[in-house]
Design a protein around this motif. Structure first.
Motif, PDB file in Angstrom:
ATOM      1  N   GLN B 214       0.848  -1.178   0.000  1.00  0.00           N
ATOM      2  CA  GLN B 214       0.000   0.000   0.000  1.00  0.00           C
ATOM      3  C   GLN B 214       0.885   1.231   0.000  1.00  0.00           C
ATOM      4  O   GLN B 214       1.966   1.224   0.584  1.00  0.00           O
ATOM      5  N   ALA B 215       0.422   2.297  -0.662  1.00  0.00           N
ATOM      6  CA  ALA B 215       1.302   3.454  -0.818  1.00  0.00           C
ATOM      7  C   ALA B 215       0.718   4.762  -0.290  1.00  0.00           C
ATOM      8  O   ALA B 215       1.352   5.792  -0.395  1.00  0.00           O
ATOM      9  N   GLY B 216      -0.446   4.721   0.267  1.00  0.00           N
ATOM     10  CA  GLY B 216      -1.090   5.972   0.689  1.00  0.00           C
ATOM     11  C   GLY B 216      -0.328   6.663   1.811  1.00  0.00           C
ATOM     12  O   GLY B 216       0.291   6.022   2.651  1.00  0.00           O
ATOM     13  N   ASP B 217      -0.364   7.990   1.826  1.00  0.00           N
ATOM     14  CA  ASP B 217       0.409   8.733   2.809  1.00  0.00           C
ATOM     15  C   ASP B 217      -0.481   9.589   3.717  1.00  0.00           C
ATOM     16  O   ASP B 217      -0.050  10.089   4.743  1.00  0.00           O
ATOM     17  N   SER B 218      -1.737   9.766   3.331  1.00  0.00           N
ATOM     18  CA  SER B 218      -2.654  10.539   4.156  1.00  0.00           C
ATOM     19  C   SER B 218      -2.935   9.760   5.439  1.00  0.00           C
ATOM     20  O   SER B 218      -2.552   8.600   5.569  1.00  0.00           O
ATOM     21  N   ASP B 219      -3.600  10.403   6.368  1.00  0.00           N
ATOM     22  CA  ASP B 219      -3.959   9.731   7.613  1.00  0.00           C
ATOM     23  C   ASP B 219      -4.773   8.473   7.317  1.00  0.00           C
ATOM     24  O   ASP B 219      -4.511   7.403   7.856  1.00  0.00           O
ATOM     25  N   GLU B 220      -5.739   8.611   6.408  1.00  0.00           N
ATOM     26  CA  GLU B 220      -6.564   7.449   6.029  1.00  0.00           C
ATOM     27  C   GLU B 220      -5.722   6.357   5.395  1.00  0.00           C
ATOM     28  O   GLU B 220      -5.918   5.179   5.627  1.00  0.00           O
ATOM     29  N   GLY B 221      -4.782   6.797   4.545  1.00  0.00           N
ATOM     30  CA  GLY B 221      -3.917   5.845   3.844  1.00  0.00           C
ATOM     31  C   GLY B 221      -3.061   5.067   4.830  1.00  0.00           C
ATOM     32  O   GLY B 221      -2.886   3.854   4.713  1.00  0.00           O
ATOM     33  N   ARG B 222      -2.530   5.760   5.821  1.00  0.00           N
ATOM     34  CA  ARG B 222      -1.693   5.088   6.824  1.00  0.00           C
ATOM     35  C   ARG B 222      -2.516   4.100   7.640  1.00  0.00           C
ATOM     36  O   ARG B 222      -2.051   3.005   7.971  1.00  0.00           O
ATOM     37  N   GLU B 223      -3.739   4.507   7.947  1.00  0.00           N
ATOM     38  CA  GLU B 223      -4.607   3.639   8.740  1.00  0.00           C
ATOM     39  C   GLU B 223      -4.973   2.386   7.927  1.00  0.00           C
ATOM     40  O   GLU B 223      -4.994   1.268   8.447  1.00  0.00           O
ATOM     41  N   PHE B 224      -5.255   2.612   6.649  1.00  0.00           N
ATOM     42  CA  PHE B 224      -5.573   1.516   5.730  1.00  0.00           C
ATOM     43  C   PHE B 224      -4.407   0.529   5.695  1.00  0.00           C
ATOM     44  O   PHE B 224      -4.576  -0.685   5.829  1.00  0.00           O
ATOM     45  N   ALA B 225      -3.192   1.061   5.568  1.00  0.00           N
ATOM     46  CA  ALA B 225      -2.006   0.208   5.515  1.00  0.00           C
ATOM     47  C   ALA B 225      -1.820  -0.537   6.837  1.00  0.00           C
ATOM     48  O   ALA B 225      -1.519  -1.740   6.851  1.00  0.00           O
ATOM     49  N   ALA B 226      -1.998   0.185   7.946  1.00  0.00           N
ATOM     50  CA  ALA B 226      -1.793  -0.443   9.261  1.00  0.00           C
ATOM     51  C   ALA B 226      -2.803  -1.567   9.486  1.00  0.00           C
ATOM     52  O   ALA B 226      -2.507  -2.579  10.121  1.00  0.00           O
ATOM     53  N   SER B 227      -3.994  -1.415   8.930  1.00  0.00           N
ATOM     54  CA  SER B 227      -5.017  -2.444   9.137  1.00  0.00           C
ATOM     55  C   SER B 227      -4.842  -3.612   8.177  1.00  0.00           C
ATOM     56  O   SER B 227      -5.147  -4.747   8.524  1.00  0.00           O
ATOM     57  N   SER B 228      -4.336  -3.352   6.958  1.00  0.00           N
ATOM     58  CA  SER B 228      -4.462  -4.387   5.925  1.00  0.00           C
ATOM     59  C   SER B 228      -3.223  -4.708   5.112  1.00  0.00           C
ATOM     60  O   SER B 228      -3.242  -5.677   4.367  1.00  0.00           O
ATOM     61  N   ALA B 229      -2.165  -3.911   5.165  1.00  0.00           N
ATOM     62  CA  ALA B 229      -1.043  -4.131   4.239  1.00  0.00           C
ATOM     63  C   ALA B 229       0.079  -4.944   4.873  1.00  0.00           C
ATOM     64  O   ALA B 229       0.220  -4.989   6.092  1.00  0.00           O
ATOM     65  N   ASP B 230       0.872  -5.570   4.023  1.00  0.00           N
ATOM     66  CA  ASP B 230       2.083  -6.274   4.457  1.00  0.00           C
ATOM     67  C   ASP B 230       3.321  -5.395   4.265  1.00  0.00           C
ATOM     68  O   ASP B 230       4.332  -5.570   4.943  1.00  0.00           O
ATOM     69  N   VAL B 231       3.244  -4.496   3.277  1.00  0.00           N
ATOM     70  CA  VAL B 231       4.368  -3.618   2.943  1.00  0.00           C
ATOM     71  C   VAL B 231       3.811  -2.229   2.671  1.00  0.00           C
ATOM     72  O   VAL B 231       2.771  -2.092   2.022  1.00  0.00           O
ATOM     73  N   ARG B 252       0.434   2.380  14.884  1.00  0.00           N
ATOM     74  CA  ARG B 252      -0.979   2.119  14.578  1.00  0.00           C
ATOM     75  C   ARG B 252      -1.286   0.618  14.531  1.00  0.00           C
ATOM     76  O   ARG B 252      -2.447   0.229  14.410  1.00  0.00           O
ATOM     77  N   LEU B 253      -0.250  -0.217  14.574  1.00  0.00           N
ATOM     78  CA  LEU B 253      -0.460  -1.651  14.337  1.00  0.00           C
ATOM     79  C   LEU B 253      -1.125  -2.371  15.502  1.00  0.00           C
ATOM     80  O   LEU B 253      -1.937  -3.272  15.298  1.00  0.00           O
ATOM     81  N   ALA B 254      -0.769  -1.949  16.731  1.00  0.00           N
ATOM     82  CA  ALA B 254      -1.234  -2.701  17.906  1.00  0.00           C
ATOM     83  C   ALA B 254      -2.756  -2.805  17.956  1.00  0.00           C
ATOM     84  O   ALA B 254      -3.300  -3.862  18.290  1.00  0.00           O
TER      85      ALA B 254
END
Lengths: 363, 438
Positions: B214-231, B252-254
């Motif tokens: 995932q490549a998003g950098d906005s707050d939403e993008g970071r949250e999306f990555a923390a919830s669902s991405a591997d990289v 955000r991972l915990a």
């Protein structure tokens, strides 16, 4: 008939026989890794077969316990085969009813680039409720409607393949321009069910237009078949009549008019002589032997077909027999040429490279 | 504990990082270019090979942008072909979740995963603009707020399809005539954007399912990555910026019950290697000049200013006007949310150094991340990883297809000597390389 019959082999799982995967010669895992397909294509290529087709449908095969109930995406499988073959044509089946025309044309163009001009595709439709349900975007449509749309998809694809002129990439360091944008074209394609702006994201394929094939699975497919370069026709008692009708159809100019906003799009077949017609038949020469099959093929040739698409019962058992026994017999009987046909798939099929409709010299 | 570095090779893309005018620059479309860069990456025991995507040619002032590389092949088809000529390298495809349906994405990506024996990754991107939508049935566009909702739902459903087989249904008992158990692959979902049901026709691959990037950098993008991405493929390549981003995302991972190791942060970076640091600095400056021609300097300035600047001389001073926010001078690329501080900084720097517009762009943009001798670069790369500015990097070369030769031949051996990068692949799947569990 100097060029001889075009020969094609269909790749589908372990073969057309639902029980083919159970043979001791088959490693069923190789269906999923693509290795069965690679081996079949390489054997076919070595024997001089012109092209392989890859079966597919949008929906998955039924989950019947004793049958192959998995299927790789045909396009991905054809791409996997491309770098490990050199001469054989590669035609994956791609369904167009629920997919994006823009993606379909870009993928086929890419297959043509990575295979050095050996790509085509078999445009197919999805009429089933199952196919509609896995996408959930539209209701299942009757065959006539889906085939009508398929013609627009084929036309849009060819326009997108032309949206880059062959010499659009100039890399002109003096002016700092990578492309000559006068040679990139918006297609502004409109049809009753979709529109595409263009240009494509992929430069014009090596063949200009990769080969478009249509499988005549229903009478509704006949008009779409008239637009194709290759048509796969099931064997029947009146094969000769059907082949003639197909060729006549293709000679007529056909115009489809979109219902909305009074726009109309002229569909041109781009064909002078009509499509090449291949008769398609399920075969099992490892059981039946090759003499009888060779005689059948001789009869099809007499009925006026341009070639044959053999759908082997077992890839592992029948493709070697086709390659090592059938092809030599067909050559002996003068049904198949003996010279190696080289170059692009178009060249192999004896088709010229299409002029780009947007190029200045063509206007 | 010493961290192991992860590395990926980015095929040169369609922005001015790629120098197409260099005599050594090869084709951007021939399969040979893709194959050569992938083989270089595999020789360097990289984790994966990365392809970007664009679904409409970029435009500047209503015309197709002609100064950078234009056009590329479709990712999944190229990667399926690369699966045939590589054995271990991960194969990452950028594919849009807005203009593709979850079922198709699941089927095509799973096919890549199978034909590569478990080496596929999906970089999930979204677009929401009507400009790109003009090429698609879906057409129209999504509100910006809706795009992550749809992307999240799309990813959730794709995963659901990949997981629609538990993993034990594939029997393959030839004597008994049992291929796969009945019922395998059945799915149904009823979400805000998709209502689908049916059967998914591919079992799990050797790595279970493709890796998610995932490549998003906005707050939403970071949250999306923390919830669902591997990289995460980030833009934060600097040391301080990298550390801040790293800390923020890992913290955000915990709440999703995830460990720090389950998400790898890999900024996109550029590298210039030469015999000495001084040579590398000189080479880096030369590359930046190649990357920013006069016309390109104007276009990059137009992106920042949001104005037509064609009346300006790139070798003259910076534009006197103030920037405009939210203009559509350039289409198909990301603009600036707040250009004012950047313009002020450019003006200050130009005044201090006596720079022209082009010189300002050359010096303010496109700065390479790591510049130096092989030792300098190896130490900097390692420091970023050990001190948690990154878990590794996606290297973006400026030349196709030879742009990573120096790094692989001269820097990778030093990383191996330091024991922070593999000398050979320990596993066979991309998940193995990245140390990711399912």
């Amino acid at each position: 008939m100097s060029r001889g019959l075009i020969t094609a082999i269909e790749i589908d799982g372990a073969g057309g026989d639902p029980g083919a995967w159970r043979g001791p010669e088959v490693d069923p895992r190789a269906i999923l890794t693509g290795e069965l397909a690679v081996r079949a294509a390489q054997r076919a290529e070595a024997a001089g077969v012109d092209l392989v087709t890859f079966a597919d449908a949008l929906e998955a095969p039924d989950d019947v316990l004793d049958q192959v109930s998995v299927r790789l995406d045909a396009l991905g499988l054809a791409a996997r085969v491309a770098p490990v073959t050199q001469r054989i044509g590669l035609l994956p089946t791609i369904t167009v009813t629920h997919t994006e025309p823009f993606h379909v044309q870009a993928s086929v163009a890419t297959l043509d680039h990575i295979s050095g001009g050996r790509a085509g595709w078999i445009a197919d439709v999805s009429t089933s409720a199952e196919a509609a349900a896995v996408i959930g975007r539209r209701e299942p449509a009757p065959a006539a409607e889906t085939w009508r749309e398929a013609r627009y998809v084929v036309d849009a694809g060819r326009r997108l393949w032309d949206s880059w002129e062959d010499d659009a990439i100039i890399r002109d360091a003096a002016t700092g321009r990578f492309v000559d944008r006068e040679k990139l074209h918006y297609v502004d394609f409109e049809s009753p069910t979709f529109s595409v702006k263009g240009p494509s994201i992929v430069p014009r394929p090596p063949q200009g237009h990769p080969i478009t094939g249509i499988r005549v699975s229903a009478s509704e497919a006949l008009e779409a078949a008239a637009d194709a370069e290759l048509v796969f026709l099931p064997d029947s008692d009146d094969l000769s009549t059907q082949v003639q009708e197909l060729r006549e159809n293709a000679r007529r100019s056909v115009t489809l008019t979109a219902g909305d906003a009074g726009r109309s799009v002229t569909l041109t077949s781009g064909q002078v002589v009509g499509p090449l017609v291949l008769v398609s038949a399920a075969v099992q020469p490892h059981v039946d032997g090759v003499e009888q099959l060779a005689s059948l093929i001789e009869a099809w040739a007499a009925a006026g077909v341009d070639g044959v698409q053999l759908r082997p019962a077992s890839l592992e058992l029948d493709v070697p027999v086709i390659a090592e026994q059938l092809l030599p017999v067909l050559r002996e009987r003068g049904l198949v040429g003996s010279g190696e046909r080289g170059g692009s798939l178009r060249g192999r099929l004896g088709l010229r490279r299409p002029v780009n409709r947007y190029a200045r010299s063509a206007r | 504990m010493t961290k192991q570095i992860h590395l990926a090779a980015h095929f040169p893309g369609v922005n001015n990082t790629t120098v197409w005018s260099d005599p050594a620059a090869g084709s951007q479309i021939d399969f040979g270019s893709f194959r050569q860069l992938a083989e270089t990456a595999e020789r360097g025991t990289f984790d994966f090979f990365f392809l970007a995507e664009g679904l409409r040619l970029r435009e500047v002032k209503g015309r197709i942008h002609d100064l950078d590389v234009v056009g590329r092949p479709e990712s999944l088809t190229v990667l399926s072909a690369l699966a045939a000529v590589t054995t271990h390298l991960g194969l990452a495809a950028t594919v849009n979740s807005t203009f593709n349906e979850p079922y198709e994405l699941a089927k095509r990506l799973s096919t890549l995963d199978h034909v590569s024996n478990g080496r596929a990754a999906w970089n999930v991107v979204t677009s929401w603009d009507a400009f790109t939508g003009e090429n698609f049935r879906r057409g129209g566009y999504l509100d910006k707020g809706d795009r992550y909702v749809r992307a999240q739902e799309s990813l959730r459903i794709v995963r659901k399809l990949w997981d629609s087989w538990n993993g034990d249904e594939l029997v393959l008992d030839q004597a008994a005539g049992a291929f796969a158990r009945e019922g395998a692959g059945a799915f149904a979902d009823d979400g805000a954007h998709f209502t689908i049901r049916g059967r998914f026709g591919l079992p799990p691959s050797p790595q279970g399912r493709p890796v998610i990037i995932q490549a998003g950098d906005s707050d939403e993008g970071r949250e999306f990555a923390a919830s669902s991405a591997d990289v995460i493929f980030s833009r934060h390549g600097t040391f301080e910026g990298g550390q801040t981003f790293y800390k923020d995302v890992k913290s955000r991972l915990a709440k999703y019950g995830r460990t720090d190791e389950s998400l790898k942060i890999m900024p996109a970076v550029t590298v210039v290697v030469a015999d000495t640091d001084a040579d590398a600095i000189e080479k880096a400056a030369y590359i930046r000049e190649q990357q920013v021609s006069g016309p390109t300097a104007l276009v990059l300035a137009e992106l920042l200013w949001g104005r037509d600047l064609s009346a300006y001389d790139p070798d003259g001073p910076l534009p006197a006007e103030d920037p405009v926010v939210g203009s559509s001078v350039t289409q198909g690329r990301v603009g600036y949310n707040d250009p004012f501080p950047i313009v002020s900084e450019w003006r200050a720097q130009a005044e201090e150094h006596g720079w022209s517009l082009r010189q300002t762009v050359i010096n303010q943009q496109n700065r390479q991340t790591f510049v130096g001798s092989p030792t300098t670069v190896a130490e900097a790369v390692n420091r970023h990883v050990q001190e948690n500015a990154a878990d590794g990097f996606v290297l973006v070369p400026h030349l196709t297809p030879s742009g990573l030769d120096d790094f692989v031949d001269r820097v990778v051996p030093l990383l191996r000597e330091r024991g922070v990068f593999r000398s050979e692949y320990a596993g066979t799947t991309l998940r193995d390389h990245l140390g990711l569990q399912l």
